[in-house]
Design a protein around this motif. Sequence first.
Motif, PDB file in Angstrom:
ATOM      1  N   GLY A  27      32.402  48.140  28.046  1.00  0.00           N
ATOM      2  CA  GLY A  27      32.135  47.213  26.946  1.00  0.00           C
ATOM      3  C   GLY A  27      33.390  46.717  26.273  1.00  0.00           C
ATOM      4  N   ASP A  28      34.527  47.428  26.470  1.00  0.00           N
ATOM      5  CA  ASP A  28      35.786  47.008  25.841  1.00  0.00           C
ATOM      6  C   ASP A  28      36.339  45.762  26.532  1.00  0.00           C
ATOM      7  OD1 ASP A  28      35.637  49.089  24.120  1.00  0.00           O
ATOM      8  OD2 ASP A  28      37.276  50.259  24.991  1.00  0.00           O
ATOM      9  N   ARG A  29      36.928  44.884  25.731  1.00  0.00           N
ATOM     10  CA  ARG A  29      37.669  43.747  26.301  1.00  0.00           C
ATOM     11  C   ARG A  29      39.020  44.236  26.794  1.00  0.00           C
ATOM     12  NH1 ARG A  29      37.110  38.663  26.001  1.00  0.00           N
ATOM     13  NH2 ARG A  29      39.331  38.345  25.655  1.00  0.00           N
ATOM     14  N   VAL A  30      39.495  43.659  27.912  1.00  0.00           N
ATOM     15  CA  VAL A  30      40.799  44.024  28.456  1.00  0.00           C
ATOM     16  C   VAL A  30      41.575  42.753  28.773  1.00  0.00           C
ATOM     17  CG1 VAL A  30      40.006  46.205  29.424  1.00  0.00           C
ATOM     18  CG2 VAL A  30      39.917  44.160  30.826  1.00  0.00           C
ATOM     19  N   ALA A  31      42.883  42.833  28.625  1.00  0.00           N
ATOM     20  CA  ALA A  31      43.762  41.719  28.988  1.00  0.00           C
ATOM     21  C   ALA A  31      44.333  41.963  30.375  1.00  0.00           C
ATOM     22  CB  ALA A  31      44.893  41.592  27.964  1.00  0.00           C
ATOM     23  N   ALA A  32      44.723  40.901  31.055  1.00  0.00           N
ATOM     24  CA  ALA A  32      45.346  41.047  32.375  1.00  0.00           C
ATOM     25  C   ALA A  32      46.595  41.907  32.243  1.00  0.00           C
ATOM     26  CB  ALA A  32      45.703  39.680  32.947  1.00  0.00           C
ATOM     27  N   ASP A  33      46.751  42.861  33.146  1.00  0.00           N
ATOM     28  CA  ASP A  33      47.889  43.784  33.199  1.00  0.00           C
ATOM     29  C   ASP A  33      47.847  44.860  32.118  1.00  0.00           C
ATOM     30  OD1 ASP A  33      50.106  41.101  34.173  1.00  0.00           O
ATOM     31  OD2 ASP A  33      49.060  42.559  35.432  1.00  0.00           O
ATOM     32  N   GLU A  34      46.782  44.905  31.315  1.00  0.00           N
ATOM     33  CA  GLU A  34      46.652  45.969  30.313  1.00  0.00           C
ATOM     34  C   GLU A  34      46.307  47.288  31.013  1.00  0.00           C
ATOM     35  OE1 GLU A  34      43.699  45.205  27.377  1.00  0.00           O
ATOM     36  OE2 GLU A  34      44.354  46.834  26.068  1.00  0.00           O
ATOM     37  N   VAL A  52      42.735  41.460  36.054  1.00  0.00           N
ATOM     38  CA  VAL A  52      42.365  40.204  35.374  1.00  0.00           C
ATOM     39  C   VAL A  52      41.926  40.531  33.950  1.00  0.00           C
ATOM     40  CG1 VAL A  52      41.610  39.033  37.485  1.00  0.00           C
ATOM     41  CG2 VAL A  52      39.973  40.384  36.178  1.00  0.00           C
ATOM     42  N   ALA A  53      41.846  39.512  33.132  1.00  0.00           N
ATOM     43  CA  ALA A  53      41.295  39.674  31.786  1.00  0.00           C
ATOM     44  C   ALA A  53      39.775  39.608  31.848  1.00  0.00           C
ATOM     45  CB  ALA A  53      41.837  38.590  30.863  1.00  0.00           C
ATOM     46  N   GLY A  54      39.101  40.262  30.927  1.00  0.00           N
ATOM     47  CA  GLY A  54      37.642  40.231  30.897  1.00  0.00           C
ATOM     48  C   GLY A  54      37.093  41.369  30.067  1.00  0.00           C
ATOM     49  N   ARG A  55      35.936  41.900  30.505  1.00  0.00           N
ATOM     50  CA  ARG A  55      35.292  42.996  29.807  1.00  0.00           C
ATOM     51  C   ARG A  55      35.020  44.117  30.799  1.00  0.00           C
ATOM     52  NH1 ARG A  55      33.067  43.511  25.020  1.00  0.00           N
ATOM     53  NH2 ARG A  55      33.264  41.292  24.571  1.00  0.00           N
ATOM     54  N   LEU A  56      35.381  45.357  30.428  1.00  0.00           N
ATOM     55  CA  LEU A  56      35.153  46.506  31.304  1.00  0.00           C
ATOM     56  C   LEU A  56      33.652  46.775  31.364  1.00  0.00           C
ATOM     57  CD1 LEU A  56      36.549  48.660  33.030  1.00  0.00           C
ATOM     58  CD2 LEU A  56      36.630  50.129  31.016  1.00  0.00           C
ATOM     59  N   VAL A  57      33.065  46.471  32.529  1.00  0.00           N
ATOM     60  CA  VAL A  57      31.617  46.582  32.684  1.00  0.00           C
ATOM     61  C   VAL A  57      31.196  48.008  33.015  1.00  0.00           C
ATOM     62  CG1 VAL A  57      29.625  45.807  34.039  1.00  0.00           C
ATOM     63  CG2 VAL A  57      31.426  44.190  33.421  1.00  0.00           C
ATOM     64  N   GLU A  58      31.935  48.654  33.922  1.00  0.00           N
ATOM     65  CA  GLU A  58      31.518  49.970  34.411  1.00  0.00           C
ATOM     66  C   GLU A  58      32.714  50.806  34.829  1.00  0.00           C
ATOM     67  OE1 GLU A  58      29.266  49.765  37.988  1.00  0.00           O
ATOM     68  OE2 GLU A  58      28.677  51.868  37.978  1.00  0.00           O
ATOM     69  N   ILE A  59      32.714  52.085  34.495  1.00  0.00           N
ATOM     70  CA  ILE A  59      33.699  53.041  35.005  1.00  0.00           C
ATOM     71  C   ILE A  59      33.014  53.833  36.114  1.00  0.00           C
ATOM     72  CG2 ILE A  59      35.006  55.129  34.496  1.00  0.00           C
ATOM     73  CD1 ILE A  59      35.548  54.026  31.713  1.00  0.00           C
ATOM     74  N   VAL A  60      33.499  53.648  37.345  1.00  0.00           N
ATOM     75  CA  VAL A  60      32.884  54.289  38.506  1.00  0.00           C
ATOM     76  C   VAL A  60      33.394  55.711  38.695  1.00  0.00           C
ATOM     77  CG1 VAL A  60      32.559  54.122  41.011  1.00  0.00           C
ATOM     78  CG2 VAL A  60      32.578  52.042  39.608  1.00  0.00           C
ATOM     79  N   ALA A  61      34.687  55.939  38.407  1.00  0.00           N
ATOM     80  CA  ALA A  61      35.296  57.262  38.585  1.00  0.00           C
ATOM     81  C   ALA A  61      35.716  57.806  37.223  1.00  0.00           C
ATOM     82  CB  ALA A  61      36.499  57.177  39.524  1.00  0.00           C
ATOM     83  N   PRO A  62      34.939  58.705  36.632  1.00  0.00           N
ATOM     84  CA  PRO A  62      35.281  59.247  35.302  1.00  0.00           C
ATOM     85  C   PRO A  62      36.459  60.206  35.374  1.00  0.00           C
ATOM     86  CG  PRO A  62      33.322  60.321  36.170  1.00  0.00           C
ATOM     87  CD  PRO A  62      33.658  59.223  37.136  1.00  0.00           C
ATOM     88  N   ALA A  71      40.090  53.582  46.552  1.00  0.00           N
ATOM     89  CA  ALA A  71      38.754  53.896  46.043  1.00  0.00           C
ATOM     90  C   ALA A  71      38.456  53.057  44.802  1.00  0.00           C
ATOM     91  CB  ALA A  71      38.641  55.379  45.715  1.00  0.00           C
ATOM     92  N   LEU A  72      37.179  52.760  44.584  1.00  0.00           N
ATOM     93  CA  LEU A  72      36.760  51.951  43.448  1.00  0.00           C
ATOM     94  C   LEU A  72      36.793  52.784  42.167  1.00  0.00           C
ATOM     95  CD1 LEU A  72      35.600  49.214  42.519  1.00  0.00           C
ATOM     96  CD2 LEU A  72      33.327  50.146  42.959  1.00  0.00           C
ATOM     97  N   LEU A  73      37.496  52.272  41.156  1.00  0.00           N
ATOM     98  CA  LEU A  73      37.613  52.971  39.874  1.00  0.00           C
ATOM     99  C   LEU A  73      36.702  52.375  38.811  1.00  0.00           C
ATOM    100  CD1 LEU A  73      41.503  53.337  39.663  1.00  0.00           C
ATOM    101  CD2 LEU A  73      39.867  55.207  39.986  1.00  0.00           C
ATOM    102  N   ALA A  74      36.614  51.043  38.800  1.00  0.00           N
ATOM    103  CA  ALA A  74      35.846  50.396  37.731  1.00  0.00           C
ATOM    104  C   ALA A  74      35.542  48.952  38.115  1.00  0.00           C
ATOM    105  CB  ALA A  74      36.623  50.435  36.414  1.00  0.00           C
ATOM    106  N   GLN A  75      34.734  48.313  37.287  1.00  0.00           N
ATOM    107  CA  GLN A  75      34.389  46.902  37.465  1.00  0.00           C
ATOM    108  C   GLN A  75      34.701  46.155  36.175  1.00  0.00           C
ATOM    109  OE1 GLN A  75      33.134  45.217  40.045  1.00  0.00           O
ATOM    110  NE2 GLN A  75      32.206  46.700  41.455  1.00  0.00           N
ATOM    111  N   ILE A  76      35.346  44.989  36.321  1.00  0.00           N
ATOM    112  CA  ILE A  76      35.635  44.128  35.177  1.00  0.00           C
ATOM    113  C   ILE A  76      34.828  42.850  35.326  1.00  0.00           C
ATOM    114  CG2 ILE A  76      37.389  42.730  34.007  1.00  0.00           C
ATOM    115  CD1 ILE A  76      39.437  44.815  34.735  1.00  0.00           C
TER     116      ILE A  76
END
Length: 263
Positions: A27-34, A52-62, A71-76
Amino acid sequence: MGTEVRVPTLGESVSEATVATWFKKPGDRVAADEMLCELETDKVTVEVHAPVAGRLVEIVAPEGTTVAVSALLAQIGAAEAGDEPAPEKTHAGAEAKAGAGESKMIDVMVPALGESVSEATVSTWFKKPGDTVAQDEMLCELETDKVSVEVPAPAAGVLAEILVTEGTTVAAGSKLALISSDGQGVAAAPKAETPKKTEAAPAQEPAPKKDVEDAPSARKAMAEAGLSPDAVQGTGRDGRIMKDDEARAVSGASQAAAPAPAP
């Protein structure tokens, strides 16, 4: 469509890492390269930045999960219209304008180099300006006193400019290159950095190497080739032998050993 955040290359002979800390939550907003999270290996600590910039939708690897390279860590996902905080509206508008007609430039940065390691030497560039690159494709290799660190592309596009040439010593967090997201602006990329190679080139007089530790990849290659370090001219900092130095020495020895053509 969301953008995947994956585990970057972790260095020579390192195939997996543990997710140590997430600095963002869904749910957090993120900036590119943050910086999004930090990974721990037996050798180094690796920072993972938002491609990329956007919103962190999902954390796949806690936190605490062991993950392999790629490996997939998260989705933006894309940021929702109208939900940007006031201080970021100007920046968001600039990005929209860039998408409309200007080339968006993405920085390629020196990653975290590990505990107590603050600088590295650019060993080899595998791409040149104008080359098309895929996201996570290896761009260059850095050498430290302890490990070799591979630098992957943070996004797909065209390598617009190399800011740091081979043989140059760089600090963690330094900018290495620029990637154009749409291939524009490549021809106009300045090449004023070329003289840096002259600055970084070692003096003609061989520097004493008894207190200089050669690059790990070079030591391995010399051992495999049965080559003495005394027979190799190092071009790294303070006469440090890099992997390319070993390759040149082996090539020179092969040519010298070749039989002279019959008259």
